[in-house]
Design an enzyme around this catalytic site. Structure first.
Site, short mmCIF file in Angstrom:
data_model
loop_
_atom_site.label_atom_id
_atom_site.label_comp_id
_atom_site.label_asym_id
_atom_site.label_seq_id
_atom_site.Cartn_x
_atom_site.Cartn_y
_atom_site.Cartn_z
N ASN A 93 0.82 -1.20 0.00
CA ASN A 93 0.00 0.00 0.00
C ASN A 93 0.86 1.26 0.00
OD1 ASN A 93 -2.34 1.65 0.20
ND2 ASN A 93 -3.35 0.09 1.44
N HIS A 123 23.06 1.63 12.64
CA HIS A 123 24.34 2.10 13.14
C HIS A 123 24.62 1.48 14.51
CE1 HIS A 123 24.64 5.26 10.08
NE2 HIS A 123 23.33 5.37 10.22
#
Length: 192
Positions: A93, A123
């Site tokens: 969607n 990270h």
């Protein structure tokens, strides 16, 4: 569906859990991010009824022919595209994001609600290492899964066949087949 149905899990293009992206590989990734961003920008600007134009751009973004009966509503975002594998009858969607550098696989019949996010890289937590490399792991969504609006799926997660992810859920752990998961996952794990 197993991970072997698509690329082998030991494919050198995919990051194993905790593997780092450094140096030349990071530069190549950065170049692909720019290319994928340009392609998705074009995809998202096409008129909604230009199905042929959207299909052609989506094939370029993914780097392969589209599976049968794939539906992707714009806007659609990916940072790599070449490591996003979609099964037959997948429905995505509006407003979904796929950060697929470590690999994302959606099995046959998967339905993805608006604004869902799939993230395969991140990270390090350590602030000294944070700007030096990325780490991550692939995401596998098995056949016939429904992912609700605004859900977030994090690196390394496998979602079992026929499972349902409720709207707004944050999925940080594997989800067993034929189960429903809901709610935020965030909690303090450690301090420094």
């Amino acid at each position: 569906m197993t991970r072997d149905r698509f690329l082998p899990i030991h494919d050198p293009q995919l990051l194993a859990a905790g593997e780092r992206v450094l140096g030349a590989e990071f530069r190549a990734m950065s170049e692909r991010v720019l290319a994928a961003s340009a392609l998705t920008s074009r995809f998202n600007l096409l008129p909604f009824d230009d199905e042929a134009g959207r299909a052609a751009l989506l094939e370029e973004i993914l780097g392969r022919p589209l599976p049968p009966r794939l539906t992707v509503y714009p806007p659609f975002y990916t940072d790599h595209g070449l490591r996003l594998e979609l099964g037959e009858r997948v429905f995505i969607n509006q407003g979904c994001t796929f950060l697929d550098f470590a690999g994302i696989r959606l099995g046959d019949g998967v339905m993805v609600g608006p604004k869902a996010t799939f993230i395969t890289v991140g990270h390090p937590v350590d602030p000294e290492e944070r700007r030096h490399y990325l780490s991550g792991a692939p995401i596998l969504v098995e056949d016939n899964v429904w992912i609700g609006a605004g859900a977030t799926v994090l690196p390394g997660v496998t979602i079992g066949r026929d499972a349902v992810i409720a709207a707004g859920a944050i999925v940080a752990d594997d989800v067993p087949a034929r189960s429903l998961v809901a709610g935020p996952k965030a909690s303090v794990l450690r301090s420094w």
